[in-house]
Design an enzyme around this catalytic site. Structure first.
Site, mmCIF file in Angstrom:
data_model
loop_
_atom_site.group_PDB
_atom_site.id
_atom_site.type_symbol
_atom_site.label_atom_id
_atom_site.label_comp_id
_atom_site.label_asym_id
_atom_site.label_seq_id
_atom_site.Cartn_x
_atom_site.Cartn_y
_atom_site.Cartn_z
ATOM 1 N N ARG A 16 51.700 45.999 15.354
ATOM 2 C CA ARG A 16 52.221 44.540 15.786
ATOM 3 C C ARG A 16 54.475 44.641 15.299
ATOM 4 O O ARG A 16 55.446 43.777 15.412
ATOM 5 C CB ARG A 16 52.186 43.096 14.766
ATOM 6 C CG ARG A 16 51.570 42.260 15.552
ATOM 7 C CD ARG A 16 51.048 40.865 14.341
ATOM 8 N NE ARG A 16 50.893 41.136 12.626
ATOM 9 C CZ ARG A 16 50.866 40.133 11.989
ATOM 10 N NH1 ARG A 16 51.311 38.920 12.884
ATOM 11 N NH2 ARG A 16 50.871 40.747 10.877
ATOM 12 N N LYS A 120 48.948 29.501 30.608
ATOM 13 C CA LYS A 120 47.957 30.922 30.649
ATOM 14 C C LYS A 120 47.526 32.053 31.553
ATOM 15 O O LYS A 120 47.514 30.816 32.580
ATOM 16 C CB LYS A 120 47.026 30.263 30.109
ATOM 17 C CG LYS A 120 46.433 29.654 28.597
ATOM 18 C CD LYS A 120 45.410 29.388 27.997
ATOM 19 C CE LYS A 120 45.622 28.945 26.980
ATOM 20 N NZ LYS A 120 44.996 29.359 25.472
ATOM 21 N N SER A 443 45.987 16.688 11.382
ATOM 22 C CA SER A 443 47.351 16.899 10.967
ATOM 23 C C SER A 443 48.884 16.676 10.658
ATOM 24 O O SER A 443 49.116 15.935 11.571
ATOM 25 C CB SER A 443 47.350 18.427 11.070
ATOM 26 O OG SER A 443 47.618 18.870 12.940
ATOM 27 N N GLU A 494 44.542 17.614 7.324
ATOM 28 C CA GLU A 494 43.974 18.802 7.287
ATOM 29 C C GLU A 494 45.072 19.800 5.973
ATOM 30 O O GLU A 494 45.123 21.704 6.747
ATOM 31 C CB GLU A 494 44.470 19.122 9.061
ATOM 32 C CG GLU A 494 42.933 18.514 9.611
ATOM 33 C CD GLU A 494 43.350 18.850 11.461
ATOM 34 O OE1 GLU A 494 43.605 20.012 11.243
ATOM 35 O OE2 GLU A 494 43.093 17.863 11.470
ATOM 36 N N ARG A 525 54.471 36.339 19.585
ATOM 37 C CA ARG A 525 53.513 35.532 19.035
ATOM 38 C C ARG A 525 51.796 36.403 19.012
ATOM 39 O O ARG A 525 51.730 36.568 20.162
ATOM 40 C CB ARG A 525 53.420 33.990 19.131
ATOM 41 C CG ARG A 525 52.481 33.335 18.652
ATOM 42 C CD ARG A 525 52.254 32.651 18.827
ATOM 43 N NE ARG A 525 51.166 31.148 18.349
ATOM 44 C CZ ARG A 525 51.278 30.405 17.083
ATOM 45 N NH1 ARG A 525 52.578 30.321 16.524
ATOM 46 N NH2 ARG A 525 50.053 30.396 16.637
ATOM 47 N N TRP A 571 37.840 30.759 21.267
ATOM 48 C CA TRP A 571 39.225 31.044 21.057
ATOM 49 C C TRP A 571 38.500 32.058 20.064
ATOM 50 O O TRP A 571 39.346 32.221 18.971
ATOM 51 C CB TRP A 571 39.911 29.481 19.779
ATOM 52 C CG TRP A 571 40.490 28.796 21.214
ATOM 53 C CD1 TRP A 571 40.973 29.638 22.104
ATOM 54 C CD2 TRP A 571 41.346 27.934 20.765
ATOM 55 N NE1 TRP A 571 41.617 28.474 22.873
ATOM 56 C CE2 TRP A 571 42.300 27.344 22.106
ATOM 57 C CE3 TRP A 571 42.258 26.935 19.911
ATOM 58 C CZ2 TRP A 571 42.869 26.306 22.036
ATOM 59 C CZ3 TRP A 571 41.737 26.193 19.293
ATOM 60 C CH2 TRP A 571 42.925 25.351 21.121
ATOM 61 N N HIS A 704 55.679 18.020 20.551
ATOM 62 C CA HIS A 704 55.855 19.396 20.604
ATOM 63 C C HIS A 704 57.406 19.441 20.955
ATOM 64 O O HIS A 704 58.443 20.211 20.892
ATOM 65 C CB HIS A 704 55.303 19.871 22.674
ATOM 66 C CG HIS A 704 54.314 19.464 22.282
ATOM 67 N ND1 HIS A 704 53.627 18.646 22.265
ATOM 68 C CD2 HIS A 704 53.203 21.179 21.483
ATOM 69 C CE1 HIS A 704 52.219 19.205 22.220
ATOM 70 N NE2 HIS A 704 52.050 20.293 22.183
ATOM 71 N N CYS A 736 49.541 15.014 19.652
ATOM 72 C CA CYS A 736 48.849 16.822 19.000
ATOM 73 C C CYS A 736 48.706 16.542 17.768
ATOM 74 O O CYS A 736 49.395 15.285 16.908
ATOM 75 C CB CYS A 736 48.683 17.598 19.831
ATOM 76 S SG CYS A 736 47.703 19.114 19.813
HETATM 77 N N1 GLN Z 1 43.250 18.093 14.763
HETATM 78 C C1 GLN Z 1 43.905 19.277 14.969
HETATM 79 C C2 GLN Z 1 44.993 19.007 14.411
HETATM 80 O O1 GLN Z 1 45.824 17.404 14.719
HETATM 81 C C3 GLN Z 1 43.917 19.399 17.000
HETATM 82 C C4 GLN Z 1 44.431 20.592 17.015
HETATM 83 C C5 GLN Z 1 44.620 20.552 18.687
HETATM 84 O O2 GLN Z 1 44.877 19.683 19.635
HETATM 85 N N2 GLN Z 1 45.172 22.069 18.876
HETATM 86 O O3 GLN Z 1 45.840 19.412 14.263
HETATM 87 ZN ZN ZN Z 2 45.833 18.552 20.226
#
Ligand code: GLN
Ligand code: ZN
Length: 765
Positions: A16, A120, A443, A494, A525, A571, A704, A736
């Site tokens: 890398r 993507k 998370s 998490e 990345r 993935w 984000h 998210c």
């Molecule tokens: N449960 C995961 C988190 O909260 C979901 C992540 C995702 O949607 N990419 O990190």
């Molecule tokens: Zn998500």
């Protein structure tokens, strides 16, 4: 002989190196000269790899410090106005820092500006920067990087083939801000610049230019098909030989079109679509070269050289020297060098091939077909056959108990005991949640301390007991914070998970992990996807202890948290010896056991994340439904084994869902939390014609962004949602997981979110 080449080669370097150099440059720790030198060094090595392997042509044009699509946009002068001014160096050249600003919004030099959109590349996990198009746009040759690289390769004595994205796929991947704008209207202005570019390459003595047109494997509107004819009748007159490259699938209804375009050669993907070879052979004009992409550029399995030789024998007879042998697509999508994997067990290693090994496979296959095979080639052929035989027979791959269990799955295993309305009643009683319940996606911040603890565990500096105690502390902290904030349904946060796929892969049989198997995802990345080697099963519970501990700390419901079967598949590098669907079902059964164990341990709500559901969609719309059917079935298989009272959640993000909303409903999750905040509830348009039947939490807090969302903003979004979906079925949540944020950002944002829920209860309750 048969010419051998690859569509493209990874540029990140086996260690890398590119990532390190680029990041150091961004941080001001490396000079521009040193960065350029690092790029040169990588190109030199990668061309040498190709030449030493015995390829007849080395590929120039696959290098980029960030993204090759972005580099092409810059070369074509498609630099949005907000990056203008100070962007140019001598002779109208766009500066490298402008390229970086387009990619990331900032660079060592130049004013910050909003970065270009990234998305993507077809169905890969590689992200490109979306060309920004607008009416009346003009183009010009605005960078000589490509020409410099050609000169560089020639000076090293290489026979050069240049590659770049063709004009139609470049436009196809582009986007206009203004609705209703026709991207094709720019073709006329674009072609002269391509013409100029090709003429310059010809002047440099380049014989072959590969124009990549993967859009040809998708459903093209009529006007686009016609535009291919128009464009290539112009480009075909350029003083170079053009190799039109399609990949990632079959040409399908574009086959006649692609075969007939007036260019010197055609490249097809014979890995994803081996069946198209015969049709192409029948229709290929006698003046054309056919480059057969026989070595898989999308996966890491060793090629079956004997089988390929047999399959291509007919093509060789018919085409003679006009048959070229290549990788199916650029090797950008596979890791660099298997030889680095010194810790991987020799058996597994003997079944794999990374980019460097795929060069050898390409050359050997070409020489076997061309009748110029050497001793080395025959040895490789034999070694491949032996390794593949061993793989086919290995007990590590085939576990009869997994196959038996799969065979015993019945339609009813995909169904919950009762329908949603009845379950919803039972869950309301069991969970006792308020109207507009608040929750998060799973998370909480992955702090430096958490990562340091994990590193210390790996390095043997921290015992497993001490590590787990640390993680329990983190969980206790997250639970206490959530209670203090007043969230209704909690998560454990998490902390113990490095990555949502790797964590589970490491606990399942049938998965393997590499040390250096990095693949570029975007810019600097890289990701290291796990490898699904054999039949998948779950030896032991994977998450139960953590969820149980978290639940023991609170009276509020604690959501169990799992990664869904489709995302686990999507993935990873997936085995190629059985349908993806079969592998996915095996994962679903393993997860089903986990779901049931969580329920038995007293967990009343379980979330099964499927962020990758949409990106598994085939490139051809005609194949969507078949995929969605099995993807939905796999999710249901993992979820359906629980009692009515147990609430199944799912979560999705990163994408447009409107066109697959009925499949999302078919998952029959009790609750879905879904990304929508950035698109201002655009998601809800889908509910115009489709009444989503179950509970839904349209994410109101854009995780984000570091900004703290205002209460009023979230209330407004939810009021909009409540116009389409009954309030009793709405949840309030971020869009998210919060792992990339800091607690200082998360706490005030969630406090506002909880306050928004309170206000909504007062107003709409
Ligand atoms: N449960 C995961 C988190 O909260 C979901 C992540 C995702 O949607 N990419 O990190
Ligand atoms: Zn998500």
């Amino acid at each position: 002989m048969s010419i051998s080449h690859v569509v493209g080669y990874p540029r990140i370097g086996a260690d890398r190196e590119l990532k390190r150099a680029v990041e150091a440059y961004w941080q001001g720790a490396l000079s521009r000269e040193s960065l350029e030198a690092a790029g040169r060094e990588l190109r030199t090595r990668h061309w040498a790899d190709q030449r030493e392997a015995g390829l007849d042509l080395v590929t120039v044009g696959d290098f980029a410090f960030y993204d090759q699509v972005l580099d092409l946009s810059v070369t074509l002068g498609a630099v949005p106005a907000r990056f203008a001014a100070e962007t140019e160096v001598a002779a109208g050249e766009v500066d490298l820092d402008t390229t970086f600003r387009m990619a990331r919004g900032r660079a060592p030099r130049g004013e910050p500006a909003a970065a270009c959109e990234m998305t993507k590349y077809f169905d890969t996990n590689y992200h490109y920067l979306v060309p920004e198009l607008h009416a009346g746009q003009s183009f010009r040759l605005a960078s000589s990087r490509l020409f410099d690289q050609v000169a560089e390769a020639q000076a090293l004595g290489h026979a050069v083939k240049v590659t770049l994205l063709g004009p139609l796929t470049w436009l196809w991947l582009g986007k206009a801000r203004d609705e209703g704008f026709d991207r094709l209207s720019l073709l006329e202005a674009l072609l002269p610049v391509y013409g100029e570019l090709l003429a310059r390459l010809a002047e440099q003595g380049v014989e072959w230019v590969q124009l990549e047109e993967p859009a040809l494997v998708q459903d093209l509107p009529r006007e686009w098909q016609q535009a291919y004819e128009a464009a290539y009748s112009v480009l075909g007159r350029a003083p170079v030989k053009l190799l039109l490259a399609s990949y990632f699938g079959g040409l399908g209804d574009n086959l006649g079109l692609a075969v007939g375009l007036p260019v010197a050669g055609l490249h097809i993907d014979a890995v994803r679509a081996p069946e198209q070879l015969a049709a192409v052979l029948d229709r290929l004009p006698t003046y054309k070269v056919l480059s057969v992409g026989a070595i898989d550029g999308r996966n890491i399995w060793r090629a079956d050289l004997a089988l390929l030789r047999e399959r291509l024998a007919q093509a060789r007879i018919r085409l003679g020297q006009r048959l070229w042998i290549a990788s199916s697509c650029s090797l950008l999508h596979v890791p660099v060098d298997l030889e680095r994997e010194i810790e991987l067990d020799p058996e597994l290693k003997s079944w794999l091939a990374f980019a460097r090994q795929k060069l050898d496979e390409t050359v050997t296959l070409a020489r076997l077909l061309g009748g110029s095979a050497t001793q080395v080639d025959h040895e490789r052929l034999e070694a491949a056959t032996l390794a593949l035989q061993a793989r086919r027979d290995s007990p590590r791959i085939h576990r009869p108990e997994v196959a038996d269990r799969l065979a015993g799955v019945e339609p009813l295993d995909h169904e919950r005991a009762s329908s949603y309305p009845k379950r919803a009643l039972a869950q309301r009683r069991a969970l006792d949640l308020p109207l507009f319940p608040t929750t998060t996606i799973g998370s909480f911040p992955q702090t430096d301390e958490i990562r340091a603890a994990r590193r210390a565990l790996k390095a043997g500096e921290l015992s497993l007991e001490a590590y787990e105690a640390r993680m329990r502390e983190e969980i206790a902290y997250a639970v206490a914070r959530q209670e203090a904030l007043g969230l209704d349904m909690l998560v454990h946060g998490e902390p113990e998970r490095n990555d949502m796929v790797e964590y589970f892969g490491e606990r399942l049989d049938g998965y393997a992990f590499t040390r250096f198997g990095w693949v570029q995802s975007y810019g600097s990345r890289c990701v290291k996807p796990p490898v699904i080697v054999g039949d998948v099963s779950r030896p032991d519970p994977m998450t139960v202890r953590w969820s149980q501990y978290a639940q023991s700390l609170t009276d509020r419901p604690m959501k169990g948290m799992l990664t869904g079967p489709v995302t686990m598949l999507q993935w990873a590098f997936v085995r190629d010896d059985q349908p993806r669907e079969t592998t996915c079902r095996q994962i679903a059964l393993a997860l089903r056991d986990e779901v049931r164990d969580l329920e038995a341990a007293g967990i009343r709500a379980i979330q099964i994340d499927e962020p990758a559901l949409r990106e598994g969609l085939p490139l051809r719309q005609g194949e969507w439904q078949a995929y969605l059917d099995w993807a939905v079935a796999c999710f249901r298989l993992s979820a359906a084994g629980v009692r009515d009272e147990t609430q199944i959640h799912t979560h999705m993000c990163y994408s447009e869902f409107n066109d697959i909303i009925d499949s999302i409903a078919a998952l029959d999750a009790d609750v879905i939390t879904i990304e929508t905040s950035r698109s201002n509830m655009e998601l809800l348009d889908a509910f115009q014609d489709f009444a989503y039947p179950n509970d839904i939490g349209p994410g109101v807090y854009d995780i984000h962004s570091p900004n703290i969302p205002a209460v009023e903003w979230m209330v407004t979004l939810m009021e909009k949602a409540a116009e389409r979906i009954p309030a009793e079925r709405l949840w309030i949540n971020p869009d998210c997981g919060l792992k990339t944020r800091r607690w200082e950002e998360v706490e005030p944002a969630l406090a506002n979110m909880v306050e928004a829920a309170r206000q909504l209860r007062r107003r709409l309750g």
